[in-house]
Design an enzyme around this catalytic site. Sequence first.
Site, PDB file in Angstrom:
ATOM      1  N   SER A 162      13.729   6.224  -2.311  1.00  0.00           N
ATOM      2  CA  SER A 162      13.387   6.472  -3.713  1.00  0.00           C
ATOM      3  C   SER A 162      14.536   7.198  -4.401  1.00  0.00           C
ATOM      4  O   SER A 162      15.244   7.991  -3.764  1.00  0.00           O
ATOM      5  CB  SER A 162      12.131   7.344  -3.800  1.00  0.00           C
ATOM      6  OG  SER A 162      11.904   7.736  -5.141  1.00  0.00           O
ATOM      7  N   TYR A 181       7.683  14.986  -1.318  1.00  0.00           N
ATOM      8  CA  TYR A 181       7.868  13.530  -1.263  1.00  0.00           C
ATOM      9  C   TYR A 181       9.361  13.213  -1.377  1.00  0.00           C
ATOM     10  O   TYR A 181       9.903  12.415  -0.599  1.00  0.00           O
ATOM     11  CB  TYR A 181       7.084  12.882  -2.412  1.00  0.00           C
ATOM     12  CG  TYR A 181       7.392  11.427  -2.667  1.00  0.00           C
ATOM     13  CD1 TYR A 181       6.735  10.417  -1.969  1.00  0.00           C
ATOM     14  CD2 TYR A 181       8.342  11.057  -3.633  1.00  0.00           C
ATOM     15  CE1 TYR A 181       7.009   9.082  -2.213  1.00  0.00           C
ATOM     16  CE2 TYR A 181       8.625   9.728  -3.875  1.00  0.00           C
ATOM     17  CZ  TYR A 181       7.963   8.738  -3.172  1.00  0.00           C
ATOM     18  OH  TYR A 181       8.243   7.414  -3.418  1.00  0.00           O
TER      19      TYR A 181
HETATM   20  P1  NAP Z   1       1.722   1.301  -3.302  1.00  0.00           P
HETATM   21  O1  NAP Z   1       1.502   0.280  -4.343  1.00  0.00           O
HETATM   22  O2  NAP Z   1       0.984   2.603  -3.371  1.00  0.00           O
HETATM   23  O3  NAP Z   1       1.481   0.621  -1.859  1.00  0.00           O
HETATM   24  C1  NAP Z   1       1.586   1.393  -0.704  1.00  0.00           C
HETATM   25  C2  NAP Z   1       1.375   0.512   0.498  1.00  0.00           C
HETATM   26  O4  NAP Z   1       1.528   1.310   1.680  1.00  0.00           O
HETATM   27  C3  NAP Z   1      -0.003  -0.109   0.561  1.00  0.00           C
HETATM   28  O5  NAP Z   1       0.133  -1.440   1.036  1.00  0.00           O
HETATM   29  C4  NAP Z   1      -0.734   0.742   1.615  1.00  0.00           C
HETATM   30  O6  NAP Z   1      -1.748   0.026   2.311  1.00  0.00           O
HETATM   31  C5  NAP Z   1       0.409   1.093   2.547  1.00  0.00           C
HETATM   32  N1  NAP Z   1       0.188   2.286   3.363  1.00  0.00           N
HETATM   33  C6  NAP Z   1      -0.037   3.551   2.965  1.00  0.00           C
HETATM   34  N2  NAP Z   1      -0.204   4.372   4.023  1.00  0.00           N
HETATM   35  C7  NAP Z   1      -0.068   3.606   5.129  1.00  0.00           C
HETATM   36  C8  NAP Z   1      -0.131   3.851   6.516  1.00  0.00           C
HETATM   37  N3  NAP Z   1      -0.380   5.077   7.022  1.00  0.00           N
HETATM   38  N4  NAP Z   1       0.047   2.817   7.370  1.00  0.00           N
HETATM   39  C9  NAP Z   1       0.289   1.574   6.901  1.00  0.00           C
HETATM   40  N5  NAP Z   1       0.374   1.264   5.589  1.00  0.00           N
HETATM   41  C10 NAP Z   1       0.186   2.270   4.715  1.00  0.00           C
HETATM   42  O7  NAP Z   1       3.266   1.715  -3.208  1.00  0.00           O
HETATM   43  P2  NAP Z   1       4.598   1.095  -3.884  1.00  0.00           P
HETATM   44  O8  NAP Z   1       4.765   1.690  -5.211  1.00  0.00           O
HETATM   45  O9  NAP Z   1       4.638  -0.373  -3.719  1.00  0.00           O
HETATM   46  O10 NAP Z   1       5.684   1.792  -2.945  1.00  0.00           O
HETATM   47  C11 NAP Z   1       6.260   1.161  -1.832  1.00  0.00           C
HETATM   48  C12 NAP Z   1       7.406   2.044  -1.351  1.00  0.00           C
HETATM   49  O11 NAP Z   1       8.315   2.263  -2.445  1.00  0.00           O
HETATM   50  C13 NAP Z   1       6.945   3.425  -0.878  1.00  0.00           C
HETATM   51  O12 NAP Z   1       7.719   3.817   0.224  1.00  0.00           O
HETATM   52  C14 NAP Z   1       7.260   4.321  -2.089  1.00  0.00           C
HETATM   53  O13 NAP Z   1       7.480   5.652  -1.711  1.00  0.00           O
HETATM   54  C15 NAP Z   1       8.515   3.654  -2.623  1.00  0.00           C
HETATM   55  N6  NAP Z   1       8.798   3.927  -4.029  1.00  0.00           N
HETATM   56  C16 NAP Z   1       7.911   3.591  -5.014  1.00  0.00           C
HETATM   57  C17 NAP Z   1       8.226   3.851  -6.342  1.00  0.00           C
HETATM   58  C18 NAP Z   1       7.318   3.524  -7.488  1.00  0.00           C
HETATM   59  O14 NAP Z   1       7.583   3.978  -8.620  1.00  0.00           O
HETATM   60  N7  NAP Z   1       6.261   2.751  -7.285  1.00  0.00           N
HETATM   61  C19 NAP Z   1       9.445   4.486  -6.656  1.00  0.00           C
HETATM   62  C20 NAP Z   1      10.318   4.807  -5.633  1.00  0.00           C
HETATM   63  C21 NAP Z   1       9.992   4.517  -4.331  1.00  0.00           C
HETATM   64  P3  NAP Z   1      -3.295   0.026   1.769  1.00  0.00           P
HETATM   65  O15 NAP Z   1      -3.270  -0.489   0.365  1.00  0.00           O
HETATM   66  O16 NAP Z   1      -3.998  -0.891   2.693  1.00  0.00           O
HETATM   67  O17 NAP Z   1      -3.728   1.469   1.826  1.00  0.00           O
END
Ligand code: NAP
Length: 241
Positions: free
Chosen positions: A136, A150
């Site tokens: 991130s 985080y």
């Molecule tokens: P998201 O929509 O909240 O999706 C998170 C995913 O992780 C879901 O598929 C969830 O599964 C899974 N997950 C959570 N805990 C888990 C565990 N213990 N074991 C296995 N799977 C697990 O997140 P996103 O925004 O797509 O983010 C994806 C990545 O990008 C993350 O690493 C996040 O930190 C990073 N990121 C996101 C942003 C942003 O603005 N969105 C910015 C920077 C970085 P379930 O749905 O089945 O619970």
Amino acid sequence: MQRMTSVTIVTGGSRGIGAATCRLLAKAGHRVAVGYRSDHAAARAVVAGLETESIAVRVDTTDSASVRDLFDTAERELGRITGLVNNAGVGSPAGPFTELSEQDLRHVVDVNLIGYVLCAQQAARRGVAAIVNVSSAAATLGSPNEYVHYAATKAATDTLTVGLARELGPRGIRVNTVSPGIIHTGFHAGIGDPDRPNRLASRSPMGRSGRPEEVAAAIVWLLGDEASYVNGANLRVSGGL
Ligand code: NAP
């Protein structure tokens, strides 16, 4: 010579950046193991939309036995695993550092750091060609007043990439990072601030938050042959944030 089929595991593939990555990987010909933690229907829906032979596998990335099962199942059903997208990540309710609970702190470290290490370990043992760690922009911004813990786990991810790129490079395994800025996904609802991507759009020099597909494109490129000499890199996909 017949080209080896790409088989890629995407953790957190049931929604957000992970789901967009699964779709783009399948378009590029990868067989995909869509890892999800709880929402089987969402993971099934992602698989149903993929044009290659792909599967949904339930996994808790903080549990080493569950991670081993994910890799075993993917290998048995889809063939030799060639890539890992370490993407499953969590935040916790946004707020001042002094209000952070020990439980939330431990959960974020468990998923965002321990989970990434456990998955990378399985991938390395099985000799994949490439690993992409989803970090991130928070790693360098620090996320004051929102979630510094985080941000710290994401800085750890960046260091993990540097170390693994150097340790695994001699074995032909490339390891890189993609660092998204603020992206439109359900992540923000999970931290109690669903409108965050719209509210903070002006923080980005491009005046908007990003789309999951824009991050997925960088991930897929880093996994592929076009990035054959890219190792230990951190590709920021943040609109300049
Ligand atoms: P998201 O929509 O909240 O999706 C998170 C995913 O992780 C879901 O598929 C969830 O599964 C899974 N997950 C959570 N805990 C888990 C565990 N213990 N074991 C296995 N799977 C697990 O997140 P996103 O925004 O797509 O983010 C994806 C990545 O990008 C993350 O690493 C996040 O930190 C990073 N990121 C996101 C942003 C942003 O603005 N969105 C910015 C920077 C970085 P379930 O749905 O089945 O619970």
